[in-house]
Design a protein around this motif. Structure first.
Motif, PDB file in Angstrom:
ATOM      1  N   ILE A 246      47.886  46.928  48.937  1.00 35.58           N
ATOM      2  CA  ILE A 246      47.247  47.942  48.096  1.00 35.58           C
ATOM      3  C   ILE A 246      47.584  47.644  46.635  1.00 35.58           C
ATOM      4  O   ILE A 246      48.745  47.701  46.232  1.00 35.58           O
ATOM      5  N   GLU A 247      46.557  47.306  45.867  1.00 33.30           N
ATOM      6  CA  GLU A 247      46.775  46.899  44.469  1.00 33.30           C
ATOM      7  C   GLU A 247      46.597  48.121  43.570  1.00 33.30           C
ATOM      8  O   GLU A 247      45.514  48.410  43.063  1.00 33.30           O
ATOM      9  N   ASP A 248      47.702  48.825  43.395  1.00 33.95           N
ATOM     10  CA  ASP A 248      47.642  50.150  42.756  1.00 33.95           C
ATOM     11  C   ASP A 248      48.375  50.205  41.419  1.00 33.95           C
ATOM     12  O   ASP A 248      48.904  51.256  41.052  1.00 33.95           O
TER      13      ASP A 248
ATOM     14  N   SER B 267      50.331  43.210  35.164  1.00 34.45           N
ATOM     15  CA  SER B 267      48.883  42.998  35.160  1.00 34.45           C
ATOM     16  C   SER B 267      48.444  42.499  36.527  1.00 34.45           C
ATOM     17  O   SER B 267      49.266  42.028  37.329  1.00 34.45           O
ATOM     18  N   TYR B 268      47.153  42.542  36.747  1.00 34.30           N
ATOM     19  CA  TYR B 268      46.573  42.005  37.981  1.00 34.30           C
ATOM     20  C   TYR B 268      46.997  40.550  38.183  1.00 34.30           C
ATOM     21  O   TYR B 268      47.402  40.151  39.279  1.00 34.30           O
ATOM     22  N   HIS B 269      46.906  39.746  37.109  1.00 39.34           N
ATOM     23  CA  HIS B 269      47.149  38.300  37.262  1.00 39.34           C
ATOM     24  C   HIS B 269      48.573  38.009  37.756  1.00 39.34           C
ATOM     25  O   HIS B 269      48.768  37.212  38.663  1.00 39.34           O
TER      26      HIS B 269
ATOM     27  N   ASP C 263      33.208  36.939  42.165  1.00 37.48           N
ATOM     28  CA  ASP C 263      33.491  37.580  40.878  1.00 37.48           C
ATOM     29  C   ASP C 263      34.914  37.293  40.411  1.00 37.48           C
ATOM     30  O   ASP C 263      35.226  37.458  39.238  1.00 37.48           O
ATOM     31  N   LEU C 264      35.787  36.844  41.327  1.00 36.16           N
ATOM     32  CA  LEU C 264      37.171  36.541  40.941  1.00 36.16           C
ATOM     33  C   LEU C 264      37.421  35.035  40.804  1.00 36.16           C
ATOM     34  O   LEU C 264      38.554  34.609  40.596  1.00 36.16           O
ATOM     35  N   PHE C 265      36.337  34.269  40.898  1.00 36.76           N
ATOM     36  CA  PHE C 265      36.496  32.804  40.819  1.00 36.76           C
ATOM     37  C   PHE C 265      37.179  32.396  39.509  1.00 36.76           C
ATOM     38  O   PHE C 265      38.123  31.597  39.505  1.00 36.76           O
TER      39      PHE C 265
ATOM     40  N   ALA D 137      29.299  48.260  42.856  1.00 36.03           N
ATOM     41  CA  ALA D 137      30.496  48.545  42.059  1.00 36.03           C
ATOM     42  C   ALA D 137      30.999  49.909  42.461  1.00 36.03           C
ATOM     43  O   ALA D 137      30.220  50.813  42.744  1.00 36.03           O
ATOM     44  N   LYS D 138      32.305  50.017  42.489  1.00 41.17           N
ATOM     45  CA  LYS D 138      32.891  51.272  42.951  1.00 41.17           C
ATOM     46  C   LYS D 138      32.522  52.427  42.032  1.00 41.17           C
ATOM     47  O   LYS D 138      32.453  53.556  42.441  1.00 41.17           O
ATOM     48  N   ARG D 139      32.307  52.109  40.760  1.00 42.82           N
ATOM     49  CA  ARG D 139      32.066  53.193  39.826  1.00 42.82           C
ATOM     50  C   ARG D 139      30.627  53.693  39.890  1.00 42.82           C
ATOM     51  O   ARG D 139      30.323  54.776  39.464  1.00 42.82           O
TER      52      ARG D 139
ATOM     53  N   ALA E 225      50.732  40.158  39.204  1.00 46.72           N
ATOM     54  CA  ALA E 225      51.012  40.822  40.480  1.00 46.72           C
ATOM     55  C   ALA E 225      50.405  40.039  41.638  1.00 46.72           C
ATOM     56  O   ALA E 225      51.039  39.838  42.683  1.00 46.72           O
ATOM     57  N   VAL E 226      49.189  39.560  41.448  1.00 46.82           N
ATOM     58  CA  VAL E 226      48.494  38.914  42.559  1.00 46.82           C
ATOM     59  C   VAL E 226      49.166  37.583  42.936  1.00 46.82           C
ATOM     60  O   VAL E 226      49.337  37.289  44.124  1.00 46.82           O
ATOM     61  N   VAL E 227      49.590  36.792  41.951  1.00 52.06           N
ATOM     62  CA  VAL E 227      50.201  35.504  42.329  1.00 52.06           C
ATOM     63  C   VAL E 227      51.598  35.714  42.916  1.00 52.06           C
ATOM     64  O   VAL E 227      51.978  35.043  43.881  1.00 52.06           O
TER      65      VAL E 227
ATOM     66  N   PHE F 133      43.689  41.163  52.631  1.00 50.34           N
ATOM     67  CA  PHE F 133      42.691  41.969  51.947  1.00 50.34           C
ATOM     68  C   PHE F 133      43.487  42.802  50.955  1.00 50.34           C
ATOM     69  O   PHE F 133      44.505  43.398  51.328  1.00 50.34           O
ATOM     70  N   ALA F 134      43.052  42.809  49.698  1.00 49.11           N
ATOM     71  CA  ALA F 134      43.889  43.413  48.652  1.00 49.11           C
ATOM     72  C   ALA F 134      43.085  44.387  47.788  1.00 49.11           C
ATOM     73  O   ALA F 134      42.843  44.140  46.614  1.00 49.11           O
ATOM     74  N   PRO F 135      42.657  45.507  48.369  1.00 51.43           N
ATOM     75  CA  PRO F 135      41.823  46.430  47.602  1.00 51.43           C
ATOM     76  C   PRO F 135      42.637  47.262  46.600  1.00 51.43           C
ATOM     77  O   PRO F 135      43.823  47.476  46.790  1.00 51.43           O
ATOM     78  N   SER F 136      41.949  47.685  45.557  1.00 51.13           N
ATOM     79  CA  SER F 136      42.541  48.657  44.625  1.00 51.13           C
ATOM     80  C   SER F 136      42.010  50.025  45.030  1.00 51.13           C
ATOM     81  O   SER F 136      40.794  50.199  45.130  1.00 51.13           O
ATOM     82  N   PRO F 137      42.891  50.996  45.248  1.00 52.38           N
ATOM     83  CA  PRO F 137      42.415  52.307  45.711  1.00 52.38           C
ATOM     84  C   PRO F 137      41.863  53.154  44.567  1.00 52.38           C
ATOM     85  O   PRO F 137      42.398  54.203  44.219  1.00 52.38           O
TER      86      PRO F 137
END
Ligand code: GLU
Length: 296
Positions: free
Chosen positions: A59-61, A199-201, A221-223, A258-260, A203-205, A25-29
């Motif tokens: 933690i994707e920070d 970037s996210y891309h 949404d990340l497909f 959405a978090k926002r 970092a995630v791989v 599980f890789a949430p952004s705080p």
């Protein structure tokens, strides 16, 4: 293979993979956990537990303008309250910047990235996109002579050149079977942001490989991002996990959480007296509280 090891070895040796299923599980705080996060974390947790595998927390920070330590603390507390306990240490992406730099350097050496000085407004104008619509980058800075001032730049992937190098790529998707990657759908994505240097891309791989993740569970949404991730895995000689994209949780109005926006958080459901056992039993049976539901 050598470069693969090089990325791993920046911060120590490669972790040993001890099971055949590792999910994460890789949430952004950047906010509190809501039902959508709980649903996603639960899917990843259950997949690993059913297989006798491991469930990791990352933690994707990297977006330090939006991430806050109190959100990270809240995420950990909520996961524990939900009974979604993770295995091993928590990986924090701000501790991994050297590994992302190494990955970018490899792509620079392959001549598959280029500097881009464009602003958002310039990109939208050049792409002729209506206001508010995210445009595909039209390639303005590909082959551009650098401006003679020190304006900030990001690094973009030359996606067409990258595809030409890797050839056709496929990933295994639990919902859709073998999916042919089509990274051109996202165009020349940013791999190192002006403000974050990565970037996210990327970092995630890099992190999914570093953590030995075999099964990626995340929302639909990340497909689209998976098309780019598959390409980056091929370019960086990283293994390709199996993907499990799940429907998103919608609120009673049929809107995405959405978090926002003001969506009820796990903490607020807890404050209303909902117990974790009931909540998790419901989620596992596809019953969501307060009119929430899964998207098609
Ligand atoms: N950090 C991303 C998010 O919070 C998830 C990344 C992923 O699962 O690949 O939306």
């Amino acid at each position: 293979m050598q470069d693969y090891d090089c990325i791993y070895n920046i911060l120590g040796s490669r972790p040993r993979v001890t099971t055949n299923c590792i999910s994460r599980f890789a949430p952004s705080p950047t906010g509190a956990l809501h039902l959508g996060h709980a649903f996603s974390a639960m899917q990843a947790y259950d997949l690993a537990r059913r297989a006798g595998g491991q469930f990791r927390l990352r933690i994707e920070d990297i977006d330090q303008t939006r991430c806050r330590p109190e959100y990270e603390a809240g995420i950990r507390a909520d996961l524990i309250w939900l009974g979604l306990n993770w295995d091993g240490d928590v990986l924090r992406q701000t501790d991994r910047l050297a590994a992302y730099d190494a990955a970018l350097a490899r792509l620079q050496a392959l001549d598959l990235v280029y500097k881009c000085w464009c602003t958002r407004a310039e990109i939208a104008a050049a792409a002729g996109a209506p206001q508010g619509v995210q445009a595909l980058y039209p390639g303005t800075c590909r082959g551009r002579i650098p401006p003679d001032d020190d304006r900030p730049y990001c690094w973009r992937l030359d996606t067409a050149a990258a595809i030409a190098q890797t050839g056709a790529l496929i990933w295994e998707d639990a919902g859709q079977g073998a999916v042919m990657a089509n990274p051109a759908l996202l165009g020349d994505v940013v791999l190192a942001r002006k403000d974050a240097g990565t970037s996210y891309h990327i970092a995630v791989v890099v992190d999914d490989a570093w953590q030995g993740v075999t099964d990626i569970v995340r929302g639909n949404d990340l497909f689209l991002s998976t098309h780019i991730h598959r390409l980056l895995q091929a370019l960086l000689d990283l293994p390709t996990p199996r993907y499990h994209h799940h429907p998103l949780v919608l609120d009673a109005m049929g809107e995405r959480l959405a978090k926002r926006r003001k969506s009820p958080t796990i903490a607020s459901l807890r404050a209303q007296g909902l117990g974790p056992m009931d909540l998790m039993r419901g989620l596992r049976a596809g019953h969501f509280p307060q009119g929430f539901a899964l998207s098609e």
